[in-house]
Enzyme design. Structure first.
Site, PDB file in Angstrom:
ATOM      1  N   ASP A 110      14.848  67.236 -15.338  1.00 15.73           N
ATOM      2  CA  ASP A 110      13.639  66.643 -15.908  1.00 15.73           C
ATOM      3  C   ASP A 110      12.624  66.320 -14.808  1.00 15.73           C
ATOM      4  OD1 ASP A 110      12.320  65.537 -18.284  1.00 15.73           O
ATOM      5  OD2 ASP A 110      12.560  63.597 -17.308  1.00 15.73           O
TER       6      ASP A 110
ATOM      7  N   GLU B 279      12.381  71.682 -14.929  1.00 13.50           N
ATOM      8  CA  GLU B 279      11.156  71.435 -15.677  1.00 13.50           C
ATOM      9  C   GLU B 279      10.104  71.106 -14.631  1.00 13.50           C
ATOM     10  OE1 GLU B 279       8.956  68.588 -18.912  1.00 13.50           O
ATOM     11  OE2 GLU B 279      10.115  67.777 -17.274  1.00 13.50           O
TER      12      GLU B 279
HETATM   13  O1  TEU Z   1       8.496  65.786 -19.639  1.00  9.56           O
HETATM   14  C1  TEU Z   1       7.637  65.768 -18.516  1.00  9.56           C
HETATM   15  C2  TEU Z   1       6.172  65.846 -18.803  1.00  9.56           C
HETATM   16  O2  TEU Z   1       5.418  65.362 -17.999  1.00  9.56           O
HETATM   17  C3  TEU Z   1       5.571  66.504 -19.985  1.00  9.56           C
HETATM   18  O3  TEU Z   1       6.445  67.191 -20.725  1.00  9.56           O
HETATM   19  C4  TEU Z   1       4.723  65.546 -20.782  1.00  9.56           C
HETATM   20  O4  TEU Z   1       5.434  64.369 -21.037  1.00  9.56           O
HETATM   21  C5  TEU Z   1       4.289  66.066 -22.122  1.00  9.56           C
HETATM   22  O5  TEU Z   1       4.004  67.395 -22.051  1.00  9.56           O
HETATM   23  C6  TEU Z   1       3.070  65.310 -22.594  1.00  9.56           C
HETATM   24  O6  TEU Z   1       2.555  65.960 -23.710  1.00  9.56           O
HETATM   25  C7  TEU Z   1       9.815  65.348 -19.522  1.00  9.56           C
HETATM   26  C8  TEU Z   1      10.511  65.399 -20.863  1.00  9.56           C
HETATM   27  O7  TEU Z   1      10.589  66.727 -21.301  1.00  9.56           O
HETATM   28  C9  TEU Z   1       9.779  64.503 -21.817  1.00  9.56           C
HETATM   29  O8  TEU Z   1      10.308  64.569 -23.113  1.00  9.56           O
HETATM   30  C10 TEU Z   1       9.860  63.094 -21.273  1.00  9.56           C
HETATM   31  O9  TEU Z   1       9.059  62.258 -22.069  1.00  9.56           O
HETATM   32  C11 TEU Z   1       9.370  63.028 -19.834  1.00  9.56           C
HETATM   33  O10 TEU Z   1       9.911  64.045 -19.018  1.00  9.56           O
HETATM   34  C12 TEU Z   1       9.797  61.727 -19.196  1.00  9.56           C
HETATM   35  O11 TEU Z   1      11.165  61.766 -18.918  1.00  9.56           O
END
Ligand code: TEU
Length: 526
Positions: A200, A262
């Site tokens: 993540d 990610e």
């Molecule tokens: O997401 C990281 C992130 O910065 C993006 O996905 C962003 O939150 C989103 O596109 C805004 O529209 C990861 C996870 O996939 C996400 O579900 C979490 O909220 C985030 O990290 C925090 O852990």
């Protein structure tokens, strides 16, 4: 070649997949019961969103214990049973690792709050004094991805950093205790047999040591979670040390364990750095996901991706959807046209070289649910933006499995954690299984063909000359994919006219023309 070079990985959003207990929230036993469905779909692996103990302030991305299972979802023996059942069906299991931040309920953060400034306990997070005469202003001007300042003040006047919600304090990755703890967490799950980790916010672990204000050169039009060059917290060089370390841990285990980052890093050269041979194995390709339904934009995303990865030797990944973005049927125009394009996109994605991800419900052609009542919305992005951003609940609605009314076999509770639209009666897995023209049948057929053809998995990609609104390429010498992103029918490119059609996203026109928003897979004569 290791399995993950051409694998199709299915993302299971644990809260919304299948509920075995009747509390309206999906769980691990629910997943176990549906594994045969995934095996029949024809995927190679599943990726599970976080299932660890968590106050659920960000749907489990706020972890309070990295070595256990959230009671809502089951317990460690359910996890072990899930691993065993998946492996028996030939499915690998990738789990989600959340290293950028913990929950504010994690014992480390509680200890940090109880300890004084400059203590060992606070050094694991980013605690700082504020600015202004009495420290009443945050240490810098960073904004949280979910809206508002990225700093929250605690009782004794210090502030702590949280790039996401205040309940998600950022860890300080220069602290050796943090580094050692994550080595151990990786080993804990590797010892339990997991086949890999999704990392993540992989581009966010390192922060500018001086915690400088946001520099002027940054483009305000770029989404706040996307890396830009010389950014104070995204894509900094120091993150790579962490990944070299993790790679050596994974390499010390038998079998082919994989990591998928990610990393919202669009610069292809910077992106490829995460995938150097001694770092992570793969990373989600968000360039493809963000491309509009347009042949030249899609071709650009594909070329940039393949070109960027050439030197590091990592396989590409292709992603159309996940739990953070609006579903592709809706992104591509909603309704019948959105669905038609999503069907064509399925054939495009599954014939590109590399591995591919399917987000649960994508194979059912689910659309974004836009009419969730405000009081039922759960995403902090919605509440913290004061409703300006609808948030991500619309792509997280529980799966429709069977029957003709909500909750469609998802749960025995009449009210799952998010409500399902009654119109999903026509979209259940059960309804689509019976229909050879359904989205589910298309995904199944495509995956069956893909797994039977070496050229589709390993052959090179060669573009063919076509109209501007058409994408056409061969894989190896015996296979081609043609996608018409325009509204008008087009003839198949010269040379493919005598080819045998293996699969089409919608019926071809008279004379074999490819209708608008349609893709076709053809076999070339030897
Ligand atoms: O997401 C990281 C992130 O910065 C993006 O996905 C962003 O939150 C989103 O596109 C805004 O529209 C990861 C996870 O996939 C996400 O579900 C979490 O909220 C985030 O990290 C925090 O852990």
């Amino acid at each position: 070649m290791a399995w993950w070079h051409d694998a199709v990985i299915y993302q299971v959003y644990v809260r919304s997949f299948a509920d075995s207990t009747g509390d309206g929230v999906g769980d691990l036993r629910g997943i176990i019961a549906k594994l045969p469905y995934l095996a029949q779909l024809g995927v190679d692996a599943v990726w599970l969103n976080p299932f660890y103990p968590s106050p659920q302030k960000d749907a489990g991305y706020d972890v309070s214990d990295y070595r256990d299972v959230e009671p809502l979802f089951g317990d460690l023996s359910d996890f072990d049973n899930l691993m065993g059942a998946a492996h028996r069906l030939g499915l690998r299991v990738v789990i989600d690792l959340v290293p950028n931040h913990t929950s504010s309920e994690h014992p480390w953060f509680r200890a940090a709050l109880a300890a004084p400034p400059n203590s060992r306990e606070r050094a694991r997070y980013l605690f700082r004094d504020g600015r202004g005469e009495s420290g009443e202003l945050p240490p810098n001007d960073w904004q949280s991805i979910f809206g508002g300042s990225a700093w929250t003040r605690v009782g004794d006047g210090q502030w702590y950093l949280h790039l996401f919600a205040p309940e998600q304090p950022d860890l300080d990755w220069t602290d050796q205790g943090v580094v050692a703890e994550f080595d151990d967490i990786l080993r804990f799950w590797l010892d339990r047999g997991v086949d890999g980790f999704r990392i993540d916010v992989a581009h966010g672990l390192a922060k500018d040591p001086a915690l400088v204000d946001m520099p002027d050169h940054l483009d305000p039009d770029i989404p706040p979670w996307v890396a830009q060059s010389r950014h104070p917290f995204w894509d900094r060089d120091e993150v790579h040390e962490v990944y070299r370390r993790w790679r050596s841990i994974l390499d010390s285990y038998p079998g082919d364990r994989v990591t998928v980052a990610e990393a919202w890093v669009y610069d292809p050269t910077r992106f490829a750095r995460y995938l150097r041979r001694d770092e992570l194995h793969t990373a989600f390709n968000f360039t493809f996901l963000m491309a509009p339904w347009d042949a030249s934009a899609l071709r650009g995303a594909i070329d940039d991706t393949l070109e960027g990865l050439r030197d590091v030797g990592a396989p590409a990944t292709w992603v159309l959807a996940n739990h953070d973005v609006a579903r592709e049927v809706s992104r591509y125009g909603d309704g019948a046209i959105g669905l038609r394009r999503a069907r064509a996109a399925c054939l495009l994605m599954l014939s590109l070289p590399g591995s591919a991800y399917i987000y649960q419900g994508e194979e059912l052609g689910l659309e974004e649910v836009r009419d969730i009542p405000p009081e039922l919305r759960q995403d902090p992005l919605y509440s913290r933006s004061g409703g300006a951003d609808p948030g991500r609940d619309g792509c997280r609605v529980p799966m429709p499995w069977t029957g003709d009314a909500p909750p469609f076999g998802f749960s025995s509770s009449p009210s799952p954690w998010l409500p399902q639209p009654p119109t999903w009666a026509a979209k259940t897995a059960e309804a689509q299984e019976r229909d050879p023209a359904s989205m589910l049948s298309l995904y199944r057929n495509a995956l069956r063909i893909r797994s039977s053809r070496e050229d589709l998995r390993a052959g090179g990609l060669q573009w063919l000359d076509t109209d501007a609104s058409v994408l056409a390429f061969t894989r190896g010498t015996g296979f081609a994919c043609v996608v018409n992103t325009g509204p008008e029918p087009v003839p198949l490119p010269a040379g493919l006219a005598s080819a045998r059609v293996r699969l089409a996203s919608d019926p071809l026109g008279r004379g074999g023309d490819l209708p608008g928003d349609t893709a076709v897979w053809v076999e070339l004569p030897a």
